[in-house]
Scaffold this active site. Structure first.
Site, short mmCIF file in Angstrom:
data_model
loop_
_atom_site.label_atom_id
_atom_site.label_comp_id
_atom_site.label_asym_id
_atom_site.label_seq_id
_atom_site.Cartn_x
_atom_site.Cartn_y
_atom_site.Cartn_z
N LYS A 1 -4.40 -6.70 3.31
CA LYS A 1 -4.37 -5.55 2.41
C LYS A 1 -5.80 -5.17 1.98
O LYS A 1 -6.14 -3.99 1.89
CB LYS A 1 -3.51 -5.85 1.18
N GLU B 1 -9.91 2.07 4.50
CA GLU B 1 -9.64 3.31 3.76
C GLU B 1 -10.94 3.88 3.18
O GLU B 1 -11.19 5.09 3.26
CB GLU B 1 -8.63 2.98 2.65
N HIS C 1 -7.40 -3.40 4.81
CA HIS C 1 -6.81 -2.05 4.82
C HIS C 1 -7.58 -1.15 3.85
O HIS C 1 -7.97 -0.03 4.19
CB HIS C 1 -5.33 -2.11 4.42
N SER D 1 0.83 -1.20 0.00
CA SER D 1 0.00 0.00 0.00
C SER D 1 0.86 1.25 0.00
O SER D 1 1.95 1.27 0.55
CB SER D 1 -0.91 0.05 1.22
P1 NBP Z 1 -0.92 -2.49 -14.32
O1 NBP Z 1 -1.92 -3.07 -13.37
O2 NBP Z 1 -1.38 -1.42 -15.23
O3 NBP Z 1 -0.30 -3.68 -15.18
C1 NBP Z 1 0.62 -3.43 -16.22
C2 NBP Z 1 1.72 -4.45 -16.19
O4 NBP Z 1 1.17 -5.77 -16.34
C3 NBP Z 1 2.67 -4.25 -17.36
O5 NBP Z 1 3.98 -4.54 -16.92
C4 NBP Z 1 2.17 -5.27 -18.35
O6 NBP Z 1 3.14 -5.67 -19.28
C5 NBP Z 1 1.85 -6.40 -17.44
N1 NBP Z 1 1.03 -7.45 -18.03
C6 NBP Z 1 -0.27 -7.45 -18.42
BR1 NBP Z 1 -1.38 -6.03 -18.35
N2 NBP Z 1 -0.68 -8.62 -18.92
C7 NBP Z 1 0.40 -9.43 -18.86
C8 NBP Z 1 0.62 -10.76 -19.23
N3 NBP Z 1 -0.37 -11.53 -19.72
N4 NBP Z 1 1.86 -11.28 -19.07
C9 NBP Z 1 2.85 -10.54 -18.56
N5 NBP Z 1 2.71 -9.24 -18.17
C10 NBP Z 1 1.49 -8.69 -18.32
O7 NBP Z 1 0.38 -1.99 -13.53
P2 NBP Z 1 0.49 -1.13 -12.18
O8 NBP Z 1 -0.48 0.00 -12.17
O9 NBP Z 1 1.94 -0.87 -12.00
O10 NBP Z 1 0.01 -2.15 -11.05
C11 NBP Z 1 0.66 -3.40 -10.81
C12 NBP Z 1 -0.10 -4.12 -9.71
O11 NBP Z 1 -0.05 -3.34 -8.54
C13 NBP Z 1 -1.57 -4.36 -10.00
O12 NBP Z 1 -1.96 -5.61 -9.48
C14 NBP Z 1 -2.28 -3.28 -9.26
O13 NBP Z 1 -3.58 -3.65 -8.83
C15 NBP Z 1 -1.37 -3.05 -8.11
N6 NBP Z 1 -1.41 -1.64 -7.72
C16 NBP Z 1 -1.25 -1.35 -6.47
C17 NBP Z 1 -1.26 -0.05 -6.08
C18 NBP Z 1 -1.07 0.21 -4.68
O14 NBP Z 1 -1.22 1.32 -4.22
N7 NBP Z 1 -0.74 -0.79 -3.96
C19 NBP Z 1 -1.41 1.00 -6.94
C20 NBP Z 1 -1.54 0.70 -8.21
C21 NBP Z 1 -1.53 -0.64 -8.59
P3 NBP Z 1 3.27 -4.87 -20.69
O15 NBP Z 1 4.12 -3.69 -20.42
O16 NBP Z 1 3.94 -5.88 -21.56
O17 NBP Z 1 1.88 -4.53 -21.13
#
Ligand code: NBP
Length: 478
Positions: free
Chosen positions: A183, A190, A186, A128
């Site tokens: 999480k 939120e 959490h 988070s």
């Molecule tokens: P995204 O959720 O937008 O995912 C994009 C990534 O996934 C890219 O690297 C993309 O590769 C890869 N991908 C996809 Br889409 N399909 C794929 C597949 N079949 N095989 C391999 N790679 C694949 O990225 P993010 O916003 O950085 O979030 C990543 C994770 O973190 C998510 O689960 C999200 O829910 C979580 N998250 C958490 C927070 C937080 O505050 N904790 C915030 C935002 C996100 P490519 O470049 O080749 O398309």
């Protein structure tokens, strides 16, 4: 030289986590399905540390020291399974896959079980703090085996946020899906925090008659007291912001429709399964849903409501103080509910969660970080088996002192037609918990009447049924 850890999935979250690891002196293998993203990361940030870029899963795996540690930061759902299927044949027993995405905990349980049978540790990890947190220090909630944490923990604790007392905001939460479950809760909390803050704003605007800039000042003051938190701080900033185009308060130019990505809904769905009342989180999820039902709202817009009488400045100032008390008491209730849900899940799934340690790692890095969480940590440290936060003498005292103002605020809101589902549900929960007798006795009697579901008596042991359709004699049924 081999890398200590690898990150695959280099969108904003994965890229920032890889940079955070490299900035802490770790050698980090990096990989992304589309290699252009890997090259972009190295081109822009390669100077920040030691990265080992790889274009294929095979090269990526070969660049890692054993046991291999691979952080997967891809889109949750199908993409996570696709990445696991691609990498796991290249791994050996003892290797660790860390899923840092927002997976549903049931998916994590399923994935962990499958990989465990092959000797691979699968560590579903809640992270988070958004993209800033990933780069500068998130709150990290790893599940999975205790053994995996021995090898992984020091790395994660290194890059985690630090609480005000300097301890890392990362701890081993529990086996299989425990990290992703925590999480999820959490995020549910939120939602509740945000809804309560929104209601406080709405009350100050429409009952106290304050403009957003004035409300920002009120929130700034609250942020120096027991409500001190990231969400209160950013609320003050948002409310103080003026739209550069129109000169209007920014909050007035944003459409009043709140969206959601689903973790709040998951929290409530799980709470329903566990039979735990999380009314504060549920009302927050429903409030967002209601805001989006534009047609229903338009159709109801001409329904009658009360006439409001603006408060004079002295009464408005007193009302604002009462809102602070109502907000604080409601917040205690929503955390009580969220922690109850984690306690119940711990029992249902065999996780043995340390609730105090969970409160401790939410003190920094994450969206709900707040001074308040140190109090929750202390409450569970004093009594790990406490039946809820309201059993803690300090919280009980504070909520007791706030209850009169809390009632005034909820009553004033009802009188003036300002919706406060969060404040009201929290107060109803408080009153229901402390009630000597609940009308559940009547509910159970009705159930016995129409369905012969039986009831228990206050004065004797056993289960009973009354022959409602006949002579109304009572029979013992057990
Ligand atoms: P995204 O959720 O937008 O995912 C994009 C990534 O996934 C890219 O690297 C993309 O590769 C890869 N991908 C996809 Br889409 N399909 C794929 C597949 N079949 N095989 C391999 N790679 C694949 O990225 P993010 O916003 O950085 O979030 C990543 C994770 O973190 C998510 O689960 C999200 O829910 C979580 N998250 C958490 C927070 C937080 O505050 N904790 C915030 C935002 C996100 P490519 O470049 O080749 O398309």
């Amino acid at each position: 030289k081999l890398a200590q850890i690898g990150v695959t999935g280099l969108a904003v979250m994965g890229g920032n986590l890889a940079r955070n690891l490299a900035r802490h002196g770790h050698t980090v293998a990096v990989h992304n399905r589309t290699a252009a993203r890997t090259r972009a990361l190295i081109g822009e940030f390669g100077h920040e540390g030691t990265f080992l870029p790889a274009e294929t899963p095979k090269d990526f795996v070969a660049s890692l020291e054993r046991p291999r540690r691979i952080v997967v930061m891809v889109k949750a759902g199908g993409p996570t399974d696709a990445v696991i299927d691609e990498f796991s044949p290249l791994l050996e027993p003892g290797d660790v896959i860390i899923d840092g995405g927002n997976a549903h905990f049931e998916d994590t349980r399923r994935r962990e079980e499958r990989l465990r049978s092959r000797g691979i540790h699968f560590v579903g990890t809640g992270i988070s703090g958004g993209e800033e947190g990933a780069l500068h220090g998130p709150s990290i909630m790893p599940g999975g085996s205790a053994e995996s944490y021995r090898s992984l923990g020091p790395l994660l604790e290194d890059i985690a946020a630090k609480a005000p007392d300097g301890t890392p905001c990362c701890t081993h939460i529990g086996p299989d899906g425990a990290g992703h479950f925590v999480k999820m809760v959490h995020n549910g909390i939120e939602y509740a925090d945000m809804q309560l803050i929104a209601e406080a704003y709405h009350l100050l605007r429409h009952i106290a008659g304050y403009e957003p800039a004035r409300i920002a000042e009120v929130f700034d003051i609250w942020n120096t007291g027991r409500l001190d938190s990231y969400l209160i701080e950013i609320t003050a900033e948002v409310l103080a912001h003026t739209d550069p185009d129109t000169g209007a308060p920014f909050v007035d130019v944003v459409q009043d429709r709140a969206e959601q990505k689903g973790t709040g809904r998951w929290t409530v769905q799980s709470a329903l399964d566990l039979g735990v009342p999380v009314s504060g989180i549920a009302e927050a999820v429903f409030a967002r849903a209601l805001s989006g039902h534009v047609e229903l709202r338009a159709a109801a817009a001409s329904l009658p409501g009360p006439r409001r009488t603006p408060l004079d400045p002295r009464d408005a100032a007193r009302f604002a103080e009462q809102v602070e008390q109502a907000l604080y008491a409601s917040k205690v209730v929503s955390y009580t509910q969220g922690f109850h849900q984690m306690q119940a899940a711990g029992q249902a799934y065999g996780w043995d969660l340390d609730l105090g340690a969970i409160a401790a790692i939410w003190r920094g890095g994450c969206i709900i970080r707040a001074a308040f969480l140190d109090r929750i940590r202390a409450a569970y440290a004093a009594n790990p088996a406490a039946p809820g936060l309201l059993a803690d003498p300090e919280f009980a005292r504070e909520v007791g002192e706030a209850q009169s103002a809390w009632r005034t605020v909820v009553a004033d809101a009802a009188r003036d037609g300002v919706p406060t589902p969060g404040f009201s549900a929290a107060l109803a929960y408080y009153d229901a918990l402390r009630a000597e007798r609940l009308p559940a006795s009547l509910t159970q009697a009705q159930r016995d009447y129409f369905g012969a579901h039986t009831y228990r008596r206050t004065d004797r042991e056993g289960a009973f049924h009354t022959r409602w359709g006949g002579d109304r004699t009572e029979q013992r049924t057990d």
